[in-house]
Design a protein around this motif. Sequence first.
Motif, PDB file in Angstrom:
ATOM      1  N   ASN A 321     -21.451  56.029  90.610  1.00 34.97           N
ATOM      2  CA  ASN A 321     -21.479  57.420  91.087  1.00 34.97           C
ATOM      3  C   ASN A 321     -20.656  57.590  92.358  1.00 34.97           C
ATOM      4  OD1 ASN A 321     -23.099  58.376  89.003  1.00 34.97           O
ATOM      5  ND2 ASN A 321     -25.000  57.845  90.078  1.00 34.97           N
ATOM      6  N   LYS A 322     -20.553  56.517  93.132  1.00 37.83           N
ATOM      7  CA  LYS A 322     -19.760  56.562  94.361  1.00 37.83           C
ATOM      8  C   LYS A 322     -18.302  56.178  94.099  1.00 37.83           C
ATOM      9  CE  LYS A 322     -23.658  55.421  97.388  1.00 37.83           C
ATOM     10  NZ  LYS A 322     -24.217  54.420  98.355  1.00 37.83           N
ATOM     11  N   ARG A 323     -17.956  56.025  92.803  1.00 36.52           N
ATOM     12  CA  ARG A 323     -16.604  55.664  92.376  1.00 36.52           C
ATOM     13  C   ARG A 323     -16.160  54.299  92.912  1.00 36.52           C
ATOM     14  NH1 ARG A 323     -14.448  59.954  89.842  1.00 36.52           N
ATOM     15  NH2 ARG A 323     -15.288  62.028  90.324  1.00 36.52           N
ATOM     16  N   ASN A 324     -17.140  53.457  93.185  1.00 38.16           N
ATOM     17  CA  ASN A 324     -16.833  52.089  93.592  1.00 38.16           C
ATOM     18  C   ASN A 324     -16.917  51.212  92.344  1.00 38.16           C
ATOM     19  OD1 ASN A 324     -16.653  49.500  94.658  1.00 38.16           O
ATOM     20  ND2 ASN A 324     -17.785  50.050  96.521  1.00 38.16           N
ATOM     21  N   ASN A 325     -15.837  51.219  91.570  1.00 34.53           N
ATOM     22  CA  ASN A 325     -15.855  50.565  90.258  1.00 34.53           C
ATOM     23  C   ASN A 325     -15.983  49.049  90.351  1.00 34.53           C
ATOM     24  OD1 ASN A 325     -15.515  53.081  88.979  1.00 34.53           O
ATOM     25  ND2 ASN A 325     -13.287  52.959  89.196  1.00 34.53           N
ATOM     26  N   ASP A 326     -15.352  48.450  91.340  1.00 32.57           N
ATOM     27  CA  ASP A 326     -15.436  46.999  91.490  1.00 32.57           C
ATOM     28  C   ASP A 326     -16.877  46.563  91.760  1.00 32.57           C
ATOM     29  OD1 ASP A 326     -12.751  46.479  91.076  1.00 32.57           O
ATOM     30  OD2 ASP A 326     -12.236  46.715  93.186  1.00 32.57           O
ATOM     31  N   GLN A 327     -17.538  47.281  92.651  1.00 29.06           N
ATOM     32  CA  GLN A 327     -18.922  46.946  92.965  1.00 29.06           C
ATOM     33  C   GLN A 327     -19.835  47.195  91.769  1.00 29.06           C
ATOM     34  OE1 GLN A 327     -21.626  49.084  95.966  1.00 29.06           O
ATOM     35  NE2 GLN A 327     -20.756  47.405  97.174  1.00 29.06           N
ATOM     36  N   ALA A 328     -19.555  48.292  91.048  1.00 21.00           N
ATOM     37  CA  ALA A 328     -20.344  48.595  89.853  1.00 21.00           C
ATOM     38  C   ALA A 328     -20.213  47.473  88.833  1.00 21.00           C
ATOM     39  CB  ALA A 328     -19.886  49.921  89.249  1.00 21.00           C
ATOM     40  N   LEU A 329     -18.989  46.984  88.655  1.00 17.59           N
ATOM     41  CA  LEU A 329     -18.751  45.895  87.704  1.00 17.59           C
ATOM     42  C   LEU A 329     -19.535  44.652  88.102  1.00 17.59           C
ATOM     43  CD1 LEU A 329     -17.354  44.536  85.345  1.00 17.59           C
ATOM     44  CD2 LEU A 329     -15.339  44.195  86.794  1.00 17.59           C
ATOM     45  N   ASP A 330     -19.540  44.334  89.386  1.00 15.86           N
ATOM     46  CA  ASP A 330     -20.278  43.158  89.846  1.00 15.86           C
ATOM     47  C   ASP A 330     -21.769  43.276  89.511  1.00 15.86           C
ATOM     48  OD1 ASP A 330     -17.977  42.035  90.838  1.00 15.86           O
ATOM     49  OD2 ASP A 330     -18.290  42.754  92.893  1.00 15.86           O
ATOM     50  N   HIS A 331     -22.326  44.456  89.739  1.00 16.08           N
ATOM     51  CA  HIS A 331     -23.751  44.655  89.471  1.00 16.08           C
ATOM     52  C   HIS A 331     -24.050  44.600  87.968  1.00 16.08           C
ATOM     53  CE1 HIS A 331     -25.011  45.392  93.536  1.00 16.08           C
ATOM     54  NE2 HIS A 331     -24.180  46.409  93.705  1.00 16.08           N
ATOM     55  N   PHE A 332     -23.223  45.268  87.153  1.00 15.54           N
ATOM     56  CA  PHE A 332     -23.462  45.275  85.709  1.00 15.54           C
ATOM     57  C   PHE A 332     -23.303  43.866  85.130  1.00 15.54           C
ATOM     58  CE2 PHE A 332     -21.987  49.907  85.821  1.00 15.54           C
ATOM     59  CZ  PHE A 332     -23.284  50.382  85.850  1.00 15.54           C
ATOM     60  N   ALA A 333     -22.297  43.127  85.622  1.00 16.30           N
ATOM     61  CA  ALA A 333     -22.094  41.756  85.138  1.00 16.30           C
ATOM     62  C   ALA A 333     -23.297  40.889  85.503  1.00 16.30           C
ATOM     63  CB  ALA A 333     -20.817  41.169  85.732  1.00 16.30           C
TER      64      ALA A 333
END
Length: 356
Positions: A321-333
């Motif tokens: 939601n904050k458009r921090n895609n790299d961080q989102a990927l780390d969490h989802f992975a």
Amino acid sequence: MVSVILFASEKAREKAASAASKIMSAGNTDLIIVGDASLEGVADGVFVSASDGSSLSEATQLAIKAAKSPSVLFLSADCEFTPEMLNAWLLETSQLSSSIKYSSSQDYSDALSLSTLSGEAIVEAVQHGSSWPVGALALPAQWAAQSITASSVSYLDLAAQLIMTAANEGMEIEAFSAAIGGMDTVLTPSPEVCACILANAVNIFPIEELFPNHAWKEHSQEAAAASYQTLAAVFIRLGDLSNALDSLRLSDQFEESPRSLALRGLIAQIRGETLGAVANMVSSLQQYEARKKSEGRYIRFQPKDLEIVNTCLASGLEALNKRNNDQALDHFAKAVFNFDAFYSQLGLDSLERSEA
């Protein structure tokens, strides 16, 4: 007379010259060198089958065609041997009929056992980078020429292909009678060579022999899908993304799986394709959740700590939601890795993202 085919490169010119001298001093030998064209002249009057501009496999076939004996002795210039050992190898090569003999070392207990080689052992070997005792290899010439069917990136890759083909055909594979002490005749593959060996194994052995412990009779579809997913994971670890994707395409023919989606996500991550990686990881998590409730499946997914998964999922959505895609990927992975131990078991939970 025994034909000796010496595999070398310009980088190993001194080793090639030393090996060639020993071979020619042994007498009653026919020496052929496979390697760079620049190796011409490393030994007087010796034919060099150059791999420059052509594959190593093609150069080897030309060398075998030029050989004068029904059985040939392959030698790697990286193989350390004494004149006495060479004489023993030459004698056993001259007596060879339909079997294969390889150099055995007393000093390498972790080297792969070729006499009892199986598809399953090869999968394990490439995962751990096991050494192959093939510095010296005696083979029937005609059989070897006919059995070289795939391009090779190195002598070890070529030797492994021939050994695997022989094992699949039920040929006798045994060590030379004299074991070596203090000599280095084992070769350790690079990740690239490991990937080539695994790719050849997939083409040589039935998938059931690469993963014999699956319940093939009761769950053939899921077993096949799981096997190809494991292959994809190993290829990813070895840096061979092309063969990893090919394995996933085969896996998808048998069933849809959250593992396949997550592995595609990892490939995208390695390539630096963050949005694609995020999409695959989210889809994978959705399938994991659906499969968690499934009954009667061969492979079931039940996270050890669902709270960690949920925390990672929430953090990933917040980052997205904050458009921090790299961080989102780390969490989802991390959520995926906590849902299924498959990734940590195969060492995929510590892969680095590409900077490209």
